[in-house]
Design an enzyme around this catalytic site. Sequence first.
Site, PDB file in Angstrom:
ATOM      1  N   THR A 133      76.041  89.247  26.761  1.00  0.00           N
ATOM      2  CA  THR A 133      77.104  89.238  25.991  1.00  0.00           C
ATOM      3  C   THR A 133      77.387  90.317  25.128  1.00  0.00           C
ATOM      4  O   THR A 133      76.436  90.823  24.429  1.00  0.00           O
ATOM      5  CB  THR A 133      76.925  87.814  25.014  1.00  0.00           C
ATOM      6  OG1 THR A 133      76.580  86.600  25.952  1.00  0.00           O
ATOM      7  CG2 THR A 133      78.097  87.474  24.184  1.00  0.00           C
TER       8      THR A 133
ATOM      9  N   ARG B  22      79.301  76.772  35.993  1.00  0.00           N
ATOM     10  CA  ARG B  22      79.091  76.791  34.652  1.00  0.00           C
ATOM     11  C   ARG B  22      79.868  77.730  33.852  1.00  0.00           C
ATOM     12  O   ARG B  22      80.103  78.753  34.227  1.00  0.00           O
ATOM     13  CB  ARG B  22      77.612  76.872  34.513  1.00  0.00           C
ATOM     14  CG  ARG B  22      77.115  77.113  32.778  1.00  0.00           C
ATOM     15  CD  ARG B  22      77.091  78.432  32.266  1.00  0.00           C
ATOM     16  NE  ARG B  22      76.491  78.347  30.871  1.00  0.00           N
ATOM     17  CZ  ARG B  22      76.591  79.503  30.068  1.00  0.00           C
ATOM     18  NH1 ARG B  22      76.767  80.488  30.587  1.00  0.00           N
ATOM     19  NH2 ARG B  22      75.828  79.183  29.014  1.00  0.00           N
ATOM     20  N   VAL B  23      80.540  77.176  32.971  1.00  0.00           N
ATOM     21  CA  VAL B  23      81.143  77.762  31.845  1.00  0.00           C
ATOM     22  C   VAL B  23      80.561  77.839  30.418  1.00  0.00           C
ATOM     23  O   VAL B  23      80.129  76.613  29.944  1.00  0.00           O
ATOM     24  CB  VAL B  23      82.649  77.435  31.658  1.00  0.00           C
ATOM     25  CG1 VAL B  23      83.499  78.065  30.539  1.00  0.00           C
ATOM     26  CG2 VAL B  23      83.458  77.758  32.868  1.00  0.00           C
ATOM     27  N   GLY B  24      80.133  78.934  29.958  1.00  0.00           N
ATOM     28  CA  GLY B  24      79.300  78.947  28.425  1.00  0.00           C
ATOM     29  C   GLY B  24      80.436  79.075  27.289  1.00  0.00           C
ATOM     30  O   GLY B  24      81.648  78.761  27.454  1.00  0.00           O
ATOM     31  N   ASP B  25      79.858  79.558  26.198  1.00  0.00           N
ATOM     32  CA  ASP B  25      80.855  79.718  25.111  1.00  0.00           C
ATOM     33  C   ASP B  25      81.700  80.576  25.189  1.00  0.00           C
ATOM     34  O   ASP B  25      82.546  80.861  24.155  1.00  0.00           O
ATOM     35  CB  ASP B  25      79.843  79.618  23.747  1.00  0.00           C
ATOM     36  CG  ASP B  25      78.935  80.844  23.631  1.00  0.00           C
ATOM     37  OD1 ASP B  25      78.515  81.331  24.652  1.00  0.00           O
ATOM     38  OD2 ASP B  25      78.765  81.164  22.391  1.00  0.00           O
TER      39      ASP B  25
ATOM     40  N   THR C 268      76.292  85.005  19.737  1.00  0.00           N
ATOM     41  CA  THR C 268      75.561  85.058  21.190  1.00  0.00           C
ATOM     42  C   THR C 268      74.310  84.337  21.211  1.00  0.00           C
ATOM     43  O   THR C 268      73.717  83.823  20.164  1.00  0.00           O
ATOM     44  CB  THR C 268      75.190  86.580  21.432  1.00  0.00           C
ATOM     45  OG1 THR C 268      74.821  86.644  22.786  1.00  0.00           O
ATOM     46  CG2 THR C 268      74.325  87.195  20.286  1.00  0.00           C
ATOM     47  N   GLY C 269      73.814  83.882  22.255  1.00  0.00           N
ATOM     48  CA  GLY C 269      72.847  83.070  22.244  1.00  0.00           C
ATOM     49  C   GLY C 269      72.669  81.950  23.647  1.00  0.00           C
ATOM     50  O   GLY C 269      73.605  82.371  24.471  1.00  0.00           O
TER      51      GLY C 269
ATOM     52  N   GLY D  13      74.553  79.726  24.782  1.00  0.00           N
ATOM     53  CA  GLY D  13      76.056  79.255  24.896  1.00  0.00           C
ATOM     54  C   GLY D  13      76.268  77.681  25.027  1.00  0.00           C
ATOM     55  O   GLY D  13      77.129  77.112  24.443  1.00  0.00           O
TER      56      GLY D  13
END
Length: 254
Positions: free
Chosen positions: A119, A147-150, A170-171, A173
């Site tokens: 990220t 999959r969709v993260g943040d 970040t991290g 998500g």
Amino acid sequence: MEVGAVAAMRYVKDGIKAARLVMQHTEHTLLVGEKASEFAISMGLPGPTNLSSSESIEKWTEWKKSSCQPNFRKNVLPVNNCGPYRPNNFLDLSDETCSFIDQSQIARLPHVGLHSHDTISMAVIDRTGRIAVGTSTNGATFKIPGRVGDGPIAGSSAYAIDEVGACCATGDGDIMMRFLPCYQVVESMRLGMEPKHAAKDAISRITKKFPNFVGAVVAVNKTGEHAGACHGWTFRYSVRSPAMKDVEVFTVLP
């Protein structure tokens, strides 16, 4: 409050440019999947392109040899296998009974770390005081397809309001997007919190529910005052301003 995002977009390298095209040339906020790729290419971005590298193919091959472990699945059978998967009895409610397990207290596998994602999140204040943020990522390594993260979620990985300031994150998500930490940071600063307190408050809201969470946020107000907060790792972020001769790296301890 001008926002553009893309998610699960394949075959186009410049995701952040595609997101900007969504913002500048549509009335939408988020485009996803194959149609996001078609939109980006139609607007002039290179593609379709094979984005696999020799390094990524090697990592994927070794992961398959390791029975697709670790992965992000839970409560499925078979275990320690590449599937196909099916729900185990955890989801079997055919007997009309119901059980509850506090998933926040279960240790998550160490999916997120220094080398498990890529990220990049940035906040910029221009000379007139306008603020912009952007986040770009390939997502979590070995994620489940689709999959969709943040990253593309406004208020989670990034958020900005000219009259207040901005936040980048970040991290993990999958956890962070449940709390919209950057929205929380900016709203806290709007209510008068200093960046360092707003950042710590947002992280603490997550760790109260998920003590094994790994992640970080950076807060910056409209005057350029900044601070970071993190949990589960030692986090570093970089700052550059016209008054500085070079980039300065700040270290944030958990």
